[in-house]
Motif scaffolding. Structure first.
Motif, PDB file in Angstrom:
ATOM      1  N   MET A   1      28.631  27.149  42.352  1.00  0.00           N
ATOM      2  CA  MET A   1      29.617  28.531  42.315  1.00  0.00           C
ATOM      3  C   MET A   1      31.005  27.495  42.479  1.00  0.00           C
ATOM      4  O   MET A   1      31.296  26.546  43.305  1.00  0.00           O
ATOM      5  N   PRO A   2      32.078  27.897  41.701  1.00  0.00           N
ATOM      6  CA  PRO A   2      33.469  27.445  41.701  1.00  0.00           C
ATOM      7  C   PRO A   2      34.083  28.083  43.033  1.00  0.00           C
ATOM      8  O   PRO A   2      35.027  28.771  42.601  1.00  0.00           O
ATOM      9  N   TYR A   3      33.877  27.764  44.009  1.00  0.00           N
ATOM     10  CA  TYR A   3      34.459  28.122  45.365  1.00  0.00           C
ATOM     11  C   TYR A   3      36.010  27.802  45.395  1.00  0.00           C
ATOM     12  O   TYR A   3      36.785  28.472  45.931  1.00  0.00           O
ATOM     13  N   ASP A   4      36.329  26.710  44.620  1.00  0.00           N
ATOM     14  CA  ASP A   4      37.854  26.233  44.834  1.00  0.00           C
ATOM     15  C   ASP A   4      38.605  26.447  43.606  1.00  0.00           C
ATOM     16  O   ASP A   4      39.836  26.262  43.853  1.00  0.00           O
ATOM     17  N   ASP A   5      38.017  27.444  42.924  1.00  0.00           N
ATOM     18  CA  ASP A   5      38.930  27.967  41.608  1.00  0.00           C
ATOM     19  C   ASP A   5      39.614  29.379  41.921  1.00  0.00           C
ATOM     20  O   ASP A   5      38.671  30.043  42.589  1.00  0.00           O
ATOM     21  N   TRP A   6      40.801  29.372  41.761  1.00  0.00           N
ATOM     22  CA  TRP A   6      41.404  30.354  42.259  1.00  0.00           C
ATOM     23  C   TRP A   6      41.041  31.783  41.315  1.00  0.00           C
ATOM     24  O   TRP A   6      41.208  33.015  41.841  1.00  0.00           O
ATOM     25  N   GLN A   7      40.806  31.386  40.059  1.00  0.00           N
ATOM     26  CA  GLN A   7      40.237  32.573  38.906  1.00  0.00           C
ATOM     27  C   GLN A   7      39.041  33.254  39.398  1.00  0.00           C
ATOM     28  O   GLN A   7      38.828  34.350  39.495  1.00  0.00           O
ATOM     29  N   PHE A   8      38.061  32.472  40.178  1.00  0.00           N
ATOM     30  CA  PHE A   8      36.988  32.916  40.745  1.00  0.00           C
ATOM     31  C   PHE A   8      37.052  34.083  41.994  1.00  0.00           C
ATOM     32  O   PHE A   8      36.510  35.169  41.946  1.00  0.00           O
ATOM     33  N   TRP A   9      38.173  33.740  42.517  1.00  0.00           N
ATOM     34  CA  TRP A   9      38.411  34.530  43.912  1.00  0.00           C
ATOM     35  C   TRP A   9      39.267  35.792  43.211  1.00  0.00           C
ATOM     36  O   TRP A   9      38.782  37.064  44.009  1.00  0.00           O
TER      37      TRP A   9
END
Length: 64
Positions: A1-9
């Motif tokens: 999971m891309p937890y450090d990606d702002w687009q994910f959030w």
């Protein structure tokens, strides 16, 4: 999971908001809240003269 990606959030927050908008009408409301914004509450809701009575017609003839 891309937890450090702002687009994910951003997409996650939008999905949670959309899910809340879908589920909210299905949840029961509090007793003191009106069912809708224009529904009468209190003494106006129990006053039978407020409602409109209409006759049922089929092809222009009264029924019942």
């Amino acid at each position: 999971m891309p937890y450090d990606d702002w687009q994910f959030w951003v997409v996650t927050l939008l999905a949670i908001g959309g899910l809340a908008m879908v589920i909210r009408p299905l949840l029961p409301r509090r007793k003191d809240d009106p069912r809708c914004g224009s529904c009468p509450t209190g003494s106006a809701a129990s006053d039978p003269s407020v409602g409109k009575k209409t006759t049922l017609t089929i092809e222009g003839r009264r029924v019942g």
